[in-house]
Design an enzyme around this catalytic site. Structure first.
Site, PDB file in Angstrom:
ATOM      1  CG  HIS A 246      -2.072   0.957   1.080  1.00 20.79           C
ATOM      2  ND1 HIS A 246      -1.979   2.289   1.398  1.00 20.79           N
ATOM      3  CD2 HIS A 246      -3.330   0.758   0.603  1.00 20.79           C
ATOM      4  CE1 HIS A 246      -3.141   2.861   1.140  1.00 20.79           C
ATOM      5  NE2 HIS A 246      -3.972   1.973   0.645  1.00 20.79           N
ATOM      6  CD  GLU A 299      -8.886  -3.594  -3.773  1.00 19.66           C
ATOM      7  OE1 GLU A 299      -9.920  -4.133  -3.325  1.00 19.66           O
ATOM      8  OE2 GLU A 299      -8.913  -2.631  -4.545  1.00 19.66           O
TER       9      GLU A 299
END
Ligand SMILES: CC(C)(COP(=O)(O)OP(=O)(O)OC[C@H]1O[C@@H](n2cnc3c(N)ncnc32)[C@H](O)[C@@H]1OP(=O)(O)O)[C@@H](O)C(=O)NCCC(=O)NCCS
Length: 353
Positions: A246, A299
């Site tokens: 991320h 996700e």
């Protein structure tokens, strides 16, 4: 000095959400994401972010979102070939562009939020060769979205899990799609244009396009024991591991834990596999890049949850948009009230005359 990723550049004061990447904390308009998911409905979370953006919450009752779904249904026959797109995000982008922007931003936000699940579900059913299903404005947003997709009411645990998902991903500070929406809003353009642009930004696999590929990865791996060689093969081929890493978080994305918990009651056979693959991926990425913590992002368990509630993987990214459209809309409202035309600079490296 050029800063192509704009890391660390603060472009807005916002009351909508806050991401603490070091500690792995996400605050949504005054509440931790862990407090909201499972405790409030998507409509409640949408009211929360829109009010934080400056909307009058009395215009945002649950019935307003139901009425907006019904209004969007009236447009479905006039969407031309928008729903023929093979990609759900392309279909959503094209379909949303058919909305006529009301002058009032809050009305435009409600129209867009109501339209997204209707258009995505109609696209999904057309893909499956089935007739679209009309919304039921009396249902909750999550229940109606699932019903319009499946063609029958979703089981209560599935509706709860989907609602928790929609709440969890409703906003995430200045992510690429939100920035896109705010740039468009900053030109004094309309809210529908802003959310259409944001759909385009969300589509990419580095942002919201990852959950389908995460499920493909879990299928390809098949069993936790196969994870390590498969993942090493991906890295050797120069590919990234989907659902890992991320831009902001230096620890595990807090939304991964929220979604992992939300999917537990559904007894998905993929949950144990996902946990095994996540462990293997975190270990391998740590060995490769000990200086850069690369942990699971939202996700990873999005893929497991949306699969478990019965949505096809091709619909995952568009389902993210069904939720995030509320966050984008809130940012458009806030940008209008407090922002300034966003116009950064570039460094010219071409020839001079
Ligand atoms: C999310 C993401 C785009 C963040 O990217 P970013 O901020 O540009 O990543 P960084 O620049 O910090 O990456 C640092 C290094 O880790 C590597 N890296 C980051 N994520 C990786 C992943 N998922 N798999 C393998 N390597 C990864 C990068 O290639 C980079 O290596 P390099 O220095 O040798 O070039 C990235 O982690 C990624 O592509 N993840 C996979 C896609 C995904 O899950 N997207 C959904 C995001 S919510």
């Amino acid at each position: 000095m050029t800063n192509p990723g704009l890391e660390g550049v603060v472009v807005a004061d916002t009351a909508i959400s806050e991401v603490d990447g070091e500690r792995g904390r996400l605050v949504i308009a005054g509440a931790d994401v862990e407090q909201l998911a499972g405790a409030t409905s998507f409509e409640g979370a949408a009211r929360r972010v829109l009010a934080a953006g400056g909307a009058d919450p009395t215009a945002l009752g649950d019935a307003a979102f139901g009425a907006a779904r019904s209004a969007a249904w009236e447009i479905v026959p006039r969407l031309g070939d928008a729903l023929d797109h093979p990609d759900g995000m392309d279909a959503l982008r094209t379909a949303l562009a058919h909305l006529r922007p009301p002058a009032d931003d809050t009305a435009a936000a409600v129209a867009a939020i109501g339209a997204a699940p209707v258009f995505v579900a109609a696209w999904s059913r057309r893909r499956a060769g089935a007739a679209p299903v009309a919304p039921d404005p009396a249902l909750g947003h999550a229940a109606d979205y699932l019903r319009m997709t499946l063609g029958r009411p979703g089981a209560a645990p599935c509706v709860r899990a989907l609602d928790a998902y929609l709440v969890t991903v409703i906003d995430h500070a200045m992510c690429a799609s939100t920035f896109t929406a705010r740039v468009i809003a900053s030109t004094a353009s309309d809210l529908i244009s802003a959310v259409v642009g944001a759909v385009g930004a969300l589509k990419g696999p580095l942002h919201g396009g990852a959950p389908g590929p995460v499920l493909d990865m879990l299928d390809a791996i098949g069993a936790p024991d196969h994870a390590e060689p498969w993942l090493l093969g991906e890295l050797a081929a120069g590919r990234r591991i989907m659902g890992m890493g991320h831009r902001v978080y230096r620890v595990r994305d807090p939304r991964a834990a929220v979604l992992e918990e939300a999917v537990r009651p559904l007894a998905s056979p993929r949950l144990a596999l996902a946990r095994g693959v996540e462990r293997a991926a975190a270990k391998i990425l740590h060995e490769r890049k000990p200086e850069r913590s690369l942990a699971a992002n939202v996700e990873f368990y999005t893929a497991v949850l949306l699969d478990a509630v019965g949505l096809p993987r091709e619909q995952f990214s568009a389902t993210f948009a069904v939720s995030r459209i509320a966050g984008w809309s809130a940012h458009v409202l806030e940008q209008r009230r407090t922002g300034r035309l966003i116009r950064p600079a570039s460094h010219y490296i071409g020839a001079m005359p």
